[in-house]
Design a protein around this motif. Sequence first.
Motif, PDB file in Angstrom:
ATOM      1  N   LEU A  93      11.009  61.978  37.437  1.00  0.00           N
ATOM      2  CA  LEU A  93      11.401  60.699  36.956  1.00  0.00           C
ATOM      3  C   LEU A  93      12.639  60.499  36.522  1.00  0.00           C
ATOM      4  O   LEU A  93      13.480  59.814  36.856  1.00  0.00           O
ATOM      5  N   THR A  94      13.250  61.657  35.833  1.00  0.00           N
ATOM      6  CA  THR A  94      14.642  61.636  35.402  1.00  0.00           C
ATOM      7  C   THR A  94      15.538  61.807  36.487  1.00  0.00           C
ATOM      8  O   THR A  94      16.608  61.368  36.594  1.00  0.00           O
TER       9      THR A  94
ATOM     10  N   LEU B  66      -4.522  64.213  29.623  1.00  0.00           N
ATOM     11  CA  LEU B  66      -5.063  64.004  30.628  1.00  0.00           C
ATOM     12  C   LEU B  66      -4.609  64.486  31.869  1.00  0.00           C
ATOM     13  O   LEU B  66      -5.095  65.146  32.901  1.00  0.00           O
ATOM     14  N   ALA B  67      -3.171  64.493  31.818  1.00  0.00           N
ATOM     15  CA  ALA B  67      -2.317  65.053  33.023  1.00  0.00           C
ATOM     16  C   ALA B  67      -2.728  66.592  33.070  1.00  0.00           C
ATOM     17  O   ALA B  67      -2.878  67.234  34.099  1.00  0.00           O
ATOM     18  N   TYR B  68      -2.826  67.346  31.843  1.00  0.00           N
ATOM     19  CA  TYR B  68      -2.864  68.603  32.014  1.00  0.00           C
ATOM     20  C   TYR B  68      -4.284  69.019  32.444  1.00  0.00           C
ATOM     21  O   TYR B  68      -4.678  69.983  33.173  1.00  0.00           O
ATOM     22  N   ALA B  69      -5.276  68.192  31.979  1.00  0.00           N
ATOM     23  CA  ALA B  69      -6.822  68.219  32.346  1.00  0.00           C
ATOM     24  C   ALA B  69      -7.021  68.199  34.091  1.00  0.00           C
ATOM     25  O   ALA B  69      -7.826  68.676  34.646  1.00  0.00           O
TER      26      ALA B  69
ATOM     27  N   ILE C 155       8.853  58.361  44.271  1.00  0.00           N
ATOM     28  CA  ILE C 155       7.690  57.812  43.322  1.00  0.00           C
ATOM     29  C   ILE C 155       6.580  57.513  43.765  1.00  0.00           C
ATOM     30  O   ILE C 155       5.304  57.609  43.058  1.00  0.00           O
ATOM     31  N   THR C 156       6.436  56.951  45.055  1.00  0.00           N
ATOM     32  CA  THR C 156       5.185  56.677  45.929  1.00  0.00           C
ATOM     33  C   THR C 156       4.438  58.067  46.086  1.00  0.00           C
ATOM     34  O   THR C 156       3.333  58.005  45.756  1.00  0.00           O
ATOM     35  N   TRP C 157       4.910  59.045  46.315  1.00  0.00           N
ATOM     36  CA  TRP C 157       4.498  60.378  46.515  1.00  0.00           C
ATOM     37  C   TRP C 157       4.020  60.679  45.127  1.00  0.00           C
ATOM     38  O   TRP C 157       2.718  61.145  45.280  1.00  0.00           O
ATOM     39  N   ARG C 158       4.408  60.652  44.290  1.00  0.00           N
ATOM     40  CA  ARG C 158       4.015  61.187  42.659  1.00  0.00           C
ATOM     41  C   ARG C 158       3.387  60.088  41.948  1.00  0.00           C
ATOM     42  O   ARG C 158       3.264  60.339  40.680  1.00  0.00           O
ATOM     43  N   TRP C 159       3.051  58.933  42.354  1.00  0.00           N
ATOM     44  CA  TRP C 159       2.719  57.679  41.610  1.00  0.00           C
ATOM     45  C   TRP C 159       1.557  58.151  40.762  1.00  0.00           C
ATOM     46  O   TRP C 159       1.459  57.939  39.627  1.00  0.00           O
ATOM     47  N   SER C 160       0.482  58.859  41.325  1.00  0.00           N
ATOM     48  CA  SER C 160      -0.661  58.775  40.521  1.00  0.00           C
ATOM     49  C   SER C 160      -0.578  59.918  39.445  1.00  0.00           C
ATOM     50  O   SER C 160      -0.737  59.514  38.325  1.00  0.00           O
ATOM     51  N   GLU C 161       0.383  60.961  39.850  1.00  0.00           N
ATOM     52  CA  GLU C 161       0.753  61.952  38.618  1.00  0.00           C
ATOM     53  C   GLU C 161       1.411  61.395  37.638  1.00  0.00           C
ATOM     54  O   GLU C 161       1.407  61.656  36.460  1.00  0.00           O
ATOM     55  N   LEU C 162       2.508  60.500  38.187  1.00  0.00           N
ATOM     56  CA  LEU C 162       3.401  59.937  37.145  1.00  0.00           C
ATOM     57  C   LEU C 162       2.716  59.101  36.165  1.00  0.00           C
ATOM     58  O   LEU C 162       3.080  59.065  34.888  1.00  0.00           O
ATOM     59  N   LEU C 163       1.826  58.299  36.638  1.00  0.00           N
ATOM     60  CA  LEU C 163       1.290  57.352  35.994  1.00  0.00           C
ATOM     61  C   LEU C 163       0.029  57.841  35.020  1.00  0.00           C
ATOM     62  O   LEU C 163       0.167  57.728  33.731  1.00  0.00           O
ATOM     63  N   THR C 164      -0.439  58.855  35.264  1.00  0.00           N
ATOM     64  CA  THR C 164      -1.341  59.834  34.457  1.00  0.00           C
ATOM     65  C   THR C 164      -0.569  60.242  33.372  1.00  0.00           C
ATOM     66  O   THR C 164      -0.935  60.229  32.354  1.00  0.00           O
TER      67      THR C 164
ATOM     68  N   PRO D  68       2.881  67.540  32.887  1.00  0.00           N
ATOM     69  CA  PRO D  68       3.628  66.345  32.633  1.00  0.00           C
ATOM     70  C   PRO D  68       5.102  66.514  32.435  1.00  0.00           C
ATOM     71  O   PRO D  68       5.748  65.590  32.796  1.00  0.00           O
ATOM     72  N   LYS D  69       5.486  67.546  32.149  1.00  0.00           N
ATOM     73  CA  LYS D  69       6.897  67.733  31.921  1.00  0.00           C
ATOM     74  C   LYS D  69       7.389  67.926  33.665  1.00  0.00           C
ATOM     75  O   LYS D  69       8.658  67.604  33.560  1.00  0.00           O
TER      76      LYS D  69
END
Length: 265
Positions: free
Chosen positions: A172-173, A157-160, A141-150, A165-166
């Motif tokens: 996450l799952t 915004l994630a695609y941009a 979660i720490t490693w992907r925090w910014s991406e997960l939050l976006t 996001p998938k």
Amino acid sequence: MLDDFMTRATLAGVGVALAAAPLGCFVVWRRMAYFGDATAHAAILGVALSLTLQMSIFAGALAVALIMALTVTVLSGRGYAMDTLLGVLAHSALAFGLVAVSFLSGVRIDLMAYLFGDILAVSRTDLLIIWGGAALVVALITWRWSELLTATLNEELAYASGFDPKREQLILTLSLAVTVAVAIKVVGVLLIAAMLIIPAAAARSLARSPEAMAVVAAVIGGASAVIGLRSAYVFDTPAGPSIVCVAAIVFACVNLLGWQTRDKI
């Protein structure tokens, strides 16, 4: 020190709280509470398979939880509403698991321990598994925090920003599946979702940033584990439900104080 069963139980409860805290924040933000329930219910089928194949309970619960997570991710958006899909999978897995357990012969199983947890029976090996799983979840979660939050805030915004996001939802799952597998010994499959949601929901009113919310949720979850275990010892109540009750009381107090503050303002 670890020879004391209460010490092991406390460490196990705190370990699960640390794993559930950041994950619970995303569950609350994404409104995935039912998904946590579905994954937890599926773990009973994993318990039955583990006993049948004479393998680790953790391994069986993790395998089935991962399959549930992947299945939901693949089938989402293919003609069924998410709550309908989760309802079918969750209750089907729970029913098949309970039926499978009834067919086990020559195996003594305390089903209540898996439904509501048996934290007082945590062994040193269980502690290693719980803290290993918690460390893995927190690191991921720490490693992907910014991406997960976006991805949680806005998929476009994630695609941009250059990521899928998938993929973040899958991360996450999968983290949720690991948390369910390590928490089954502590609070049981019926209360795992409560440890994910209640501390995070209580922290939401106290924190001013996503990072602060994750930290406050971890503190609330850890404190609930310690106080809940102590209360169970003093009042001779079930340990897992006692932990959840303490977290629920914290949530109620936070919201009550919040309402009083808003009224004064």
